[in-house]
Design a protein around this motif. Structure first.
Motif, PDB file in Angstrom:
ATOM      1  N   SER A 164       0.847  -1.304   0.024  1.00 38.48           N
ATOM      2  CA  SER A 164      -0.009  -0.049  -0.004  1.00 38.48           C
ATOM      3  C   SER A 164       0.865   1.277   0.033  1.00 38.48           C
ATOM      4  O   SER A 164       1.957   1.228   0.433  1.00 38.48           O
ATOM      5  N   GLN A 165       0.243   2.335  -0.564  1.00 41.44           N
ATOM      6  CA  GLN A 165       1.007   3.438  -0.635  1.00 41.44           C
ATOM      7  C   GLN A 165       0.906   4.258   0.877  1.00 41.44           C
ATOM      8  O   GLN A 165       0.017   4.229   1.731  1.00 41.44           O
ATOM      9  N   THR A 166       2.243   5.009   1.168  1.00 45.11           N
ATOM     10  CA  THR A 166       2.167   5.646   2.410  1.00 45.11           C
ATOM     11  C   THR A 166       3.035   7.049   1.897  1.00 45.11           C
ATOM     12  O   THR A 166       3.959   7.292   1.165  1.00 45.11           O
ATOM     13  N   ILE A 167       2.565   8.292   2.766  1.00 46.04           N
ATOM     14  CA  ILE A 167       3.097   9.527   2.429  1.00 46.04           C
ATOM     15  C   ILE A 167       3.772  10.105   3.685  1.00 46.04           C
ATOM     16  O   ILE A 167       2.901  10.069   4.813  1.00 46.04           O
ATOM     17  N   HIS A 168       4.778  10.413   3.852  1.00 47.01           N
ATOM     18  CA  HIS A 168       5.542  10.873   4.785  1.00 47.01           C
ATOM     19  C   HIS A 168       5.822  12.559   4.889  1.00 47.01           C
ATOM     20  O   HIS A 168       6.306  12.823   3.621  1.00 47.01           O
ATOM     21  N   GLN A 169       5.635  13.250   5.855  1.00 46.70           N
ATOM     22  CA  GLN A 169       6.196  14.689   5.874  1.00 46.70           C
ATOM     23  C   GLN A 169       6.912  14.730   7.102  1.00 46.70           C
ATOM     24  O   GLN A 169       6.476  14.231   8.030  1.00 46.70           O
ATOM     25  N   TRP A 170       7.844  15.822   7.068  1.00 44.03           N
ATOM     26  CA  TRP A 170       8.519  16.226   8.156  1.00 44.03           C
ATOM     27  C   TRP A 170       9.370  17.346   8.207  1.00 44.03           C
ATOM     28  O   TRP A 170       9.483  17.510   6.714  1.00 44.03           O
ATOM     29  N   PRO A 171       9.608  18.211   9.206  1.00 42.70           N
ATOM     30  CA  PRO A 171       9.017  18.013  10.488  1.00 42.70           C
ATOM     31  C   PRO A 171       7.771  18.097  10.720  1.00 42.70           C
ATOM     32  O   PRO A 171       6.869  18.632   9.879  1.00 42.70           O
ATOM     33  N   ALA A 172       7.077  17.500  11.935  1.00 37.29           N
ATOM     34  CA  ALA A 172       5.540  17.653  12.191  1.00 37.29           C
ATOM     35  C   ALA A 172       5.472  19.224  12.484  1.00 37.29           C
ATOM     36  O   ALA A 172       4.255  19.655  12.374  1.00 37.29           O
ATOM     37  N   THR A 173       6.357  19.501  13.220  1.00 37.03           N
ATOM     38  CA  THR A 173       6.098  21.307  13.770  1.00 37.03           C
ATOM     39  C   THR A 173       7.468  21.965  13.814  1.00 37.03           C
ATOM     40  O   THR A 173       8.319  21.107  13.737  1.00 37.03           O
ATOM     41  N   LEU A 174       7.293  23.181  13.512  1.00 35.58           N
ATOM     42  CA  LEU A 174       8.675  23.924  13.137  1.00 35.58           C
ATOM     43  C   LEU A 174       8.213  25.294  13.628  1.00 35.58           C
ATOM     44  O   LEU A 174       7.267  26.039  13.316  1.00 35.58           O
ATOM     45  N   VAL A 175       9.352  25.974  14.294  1.00 40.11           N
ATOM     46  CA  VAL A 175       9.193  27.282  14.928  1.00 40.11           C
ATOM     47  C   VAL A 175      10.586  27.817  14.293  1.00 40.11           C
ATOM     48  O   VAL A 175      11.688  27.572  14.821  1.00 40.11           O
ATOM     49  N   GLN A 176      10.492  28.952  13.415  1.00 43.45           N
ATOM     50  CA  GLN A 176      11.705  29.523  12.926  1.00 43.45           C
ATOM     51  C   GLN A 176      11.623  30.937  12.781  1.00 43.45           C
ATOM     52  O   GLN A 176      10.572  31.612  12.954  1.00 43.45           O
ATOM     53  N   PRO A 177      12.766  31.557  13.074  1.00 42.16           N
ATOM     54  CA  PRO A 177      12.634  33.025  12.983  1.00 42.16           C
ATOM     55  C   PRO A 177      12.716  33.612  11.654  1.00 42.16           C
ATOM     56  O   PRO A 177      13.037  33.175  10.672  1.00 42.16           O
ATOM     57  N   VAL A 178      12.249  34.808  11.746  1.00 40.86           N
ATOM     58  CA  VAL A 178      12.130  35.518  10.209  1.00 40.86           C
ATOM     59  C   VAL A 178      13.410  35.606   9.601  1.00 40.86           C
ATOM     60  O   VAL A 178      14.628  35.752  10.395  1.00 40.86           O
ATOM     61  N   GLY A 179      13.706  35.292   8.568  1.00 46.12           N
ATOM     62  CA  GLY A 179      15.023  35.353   7.660  1.00 46.12           C
ATOM     63  C   GLY A 179      15.635  34.167   7.771  1.00 46.12           C
ATOM     64  O   GLY A 179      16.768  34.084   7.217  1.00 46.12           O
ATOM     65  N   SER A 180      15.209  33.178   8.434  1.00 49.31           N
ATOM     66  CA  SER A 180      15.942  31.899   8.407  1.00 49.31           C
ATOM     67  C   SER A 180      15.416  31.024   7.276  1.00 49.31           C
ATOM     68  O   SER A 180      14.388  31.217   6.609  1.00 49.31           O
ATOM     69  N   PRO A 181      16.262  30.058   6.831  1.00 49.83           N
ATOM     70  CA  PRO A 181      15.855  29.166   5.845  1.00 49.83           C
ATOM     71  C   PRO A 181      14.966  28.309   6.056  1.00 49.83           C
ATOM     72  O   PRO A 181      14.466  27.776   7.404  1.00 49.83           O
ATOM     73  N   LEU A 182      14.358  27.621   5.094  1.00 48.18           N
ATOM     74  CA  LEU A 182      13.220  26.495   5.515  1.00 48.18           C
ATOM     75  C   LEU A 182      13.604  25.157   4.397  1.00 48.18           C
ATOM     76  O   LEU A 182      13.863  25.499   3.224  1.00 48.18           O
ATOM     77  N   SER A 183      13.423  24.214   4.937  1.00 48.03           N
ATOM     78  CA  SER A 183      13.243  22.902   4.111  1.00 48.03           C
ATOM     79  C   SER A 183      12.156  22.047   4.581  1.00 48.03           C
ATOM     80  O   SER A 183      12.392  21.368   5.686  1.00 48.03           O
ATOM     81  N   LEU A 184      11.299  21.812   3.957  1.00 51.16           N
ATOM     82  CA  LEU A 184      10.209  20.784   4.321  1.00 51.16           C
ATOM     83  C   LEU A 184      10.311  19.892   3.290  1.00 51.16           C
ATOM     84  O   LEU A 184      10.426  19.909   2.245  1.00 51.16           O
ATOM     85  N   GLU A 185      10.258  18.353   3.842  1.00 52.47           N
ATOM     86  CA  GLU A 185      10.464  17.220   2.875  1.00 52.47           C
ATOM     87  C   GLU A 185       9.078  16.221   2.865  1.00 52.47           C
ATOM     88  O   GLU A 185       8.535  16.385   4.007  1.00 52.47           O
ATOM     89  N   CYS A 186       9.054  15.808   1.648  1.00 50.85           N
ATOM     90  CA  CYS A 186       7.959  14.889   1.690  1.00 50.85           C
ATOM     91  C   CYS A 186       7.983  13.765   0.708  1.00 50.85           C
ATOM     92  O   CYS A 186       8.745  13.862  -0.362  1.00 50.85           O
ATOM     93  N   THR A 187       7.809  12.429   1.094  1.00 50.50           N
ATOM     94  CA  THR A 187       8.274  11.347   0.441  1.00 50.50           C
ATOM     95  C   THR A 187       6.867  10.474   0.360  1.00 50.50           C
ATOM     96  O   THR A 187       6.311  10.433   1.208  1.00 50.50           O
ATOM     97  N   VAL A 188       6.701   9.832  -0.709  1.00 53.64           N
ATOM     98  CA  VAL A 188       5.817   8.800  -0.929  1.00 53.64           C
ATOM     99  C   VAL A 188       6.430   7.455  -1.069  1.00 53.64           C
ATOM    100  O   VAL A 188       7.336   7.387  -1.870  1.00 53.64           O
ATOM    101  N   GLU A 189       5.865   6.356  -0.716  1.00 57.41           N
ATOM    102  CA  GLU A 189       5.980   4.897  -0.630  1.00 57.41           C
ATOM    103  C   GLU A 189       5.057   4.322  -1.385  1.00 57.41           C
ATOM    104  O   GLU A 189       3.724   4.428  -1.163  1.00 57.41           O
ATOM    105  N   GLY A 190       5.516   3.250  -2.159  1.00 58.52           N
ATOM    106  CA  GLY A 190       4.465   2.312  -2.635  1.00 58.52           C
ATOM    107  C   GLY A 190       3.909   2.420  -4.056  1.00 58.52           C
ATOM    108  O   GLY A 190       2.915   1.993  -4.333  1.00 58.52           O
ATOM    109  N   THR A 191       4.517   3.578  -4.628  1.00 57.23           N
ATOM    110  CA  THR A 191       3.795   4.035  -6.018  1.00 57.23           C
ATOM    111  C   THR A 191       5.068   4.316  -6.899  1.00 57.23           C
ATOM    112  O   THR A 191       6.195   4.837  -6.390  1.00 57.23           O
ATOM    113  N   SER A 192       4.771   4.771  -8.230  1.00 55.87           N
ATOM    114  CA  SER A 192       5.878   5.081  -8.954  1.00 55.87           C
ATOM    115  C   SER A 192       5.353   6.303  -9.865  1.00 55.87           C
ATOM    116  O   SER A 192       4.035   6.112 -10.223  1.00 55.87           O
ATOM    117  N   ASN A 193       6.094   7.437 -10.152  1.00 55.20           N
ATOM    118  CA  ASN A 193       5.724   8.667 -10.755  1.00 55.20           C
ATOM    119  C   ASN A 193       4.274   9.100 -10.536  1.00 55.20           C
ATOM    120  O   ASN A 193       3.435   9.343 -11.342  1.00 55.20           O
TER     121      ASN A 193
END
Lengths: 113, 108
Positions: free
Chosen positions: A1-30
């Protein structure tokens, strides 16, 4: 079966800082991949979507960018966060070709201070 | 333009009551879907319903694509049905856009 992951769950960042949020999917292609943002008490705003590796369509901003370095990986980035970037970020996927039923990850709550 | 509209925006029900939520969509929108967003923010798939009628327990949905609307029926509502209900549809180039949502509160 397919699963989708996201992280982090919560994030507190100051103004002007960089951001990177990641998402991955398992169990499927394209899959088709999507980033949405939801402000408090509001609807879902489509930010970016991708129908393949390296193919990104931007719907809104300005201060954010997205990349798809691998078939099942979708990254949302910013070089300098603004207060207005606060919100709930949701990643989603659809199979594409034969079905557009959409499935969502658990989301990331971002607070920019 | 490309639009997905929902009504009513807010709804308060007594537990046990029935309700109908409506989604209107413009010509270029298809592949309708209904979601429930729970209090923790998770979007839960209810129905993928490009056309026709589907039922799942106390919930059912009907899409009349030729008339550009979809309806979500909730029968014998429970407090756990509270939350926001969204409809969404696919537009050109594989975009999926959402309506503004219906916020449902079921009170005991």
């Amino acid at each position: 079966s397919q699963t989708i992951h996201q992280w982090p769950a919560t994030l507190v960042q100051p103004v002007g800082s960089p951001l990177s949020l990641e998402c991955t999917v398992e169990g499927t292609s394209n899959p088709n991949l999507y980033w949405y943002r939801q402000a408090a008490g509001r609807g879902l705003q489509l930010l970016f979507y991708s129908v393949g590796i390296g193919q990104i369509s931007s719907e809104v901003p300005q201060n954010l960018s997205a990349s798809r370095p691998q078939d099942r990986q979708f990254i949302l980035s910013s070089k300098k966060l603004l207060l207005s970037d606060s919100g709930f970020y949701l990643c989603a996927w659809t199979p594409g070709t034969y079905s557009y039923e959409q499935y969502f990850g658990p989301g990331t709550r971002l607070t920019v201070t | 333009g490309i639009q997905v509209e929902q009504s009513p925006p807010d709804l308060i029900l007594q537990e046990g009551a029935n309700s109908t939520l409506r989604c209107n969509f413009s010509d270029s929108v298809n592949n309708l879907q209904w979601f429930h967003q729970n209090p923790w923010g998770q979007l839960i798939n209810l129905f993928y319903i490009p056309s026709g009628t589907k039922q799942n327990g106390r919930l059912s949905a009907t899409t009349v694509a030729t008339e550009r609307y979809s309806l979500l029926y909730i029968s014998s509502s429970q407090t756990t049905d509270s939350g926001v209900y969204f409809c969404a549809g696919k537009t050109s180039y594989d975009k999926v856009i959402f309506g503004p949502g219906t916020s449902l509160s079921v009170i005991p």
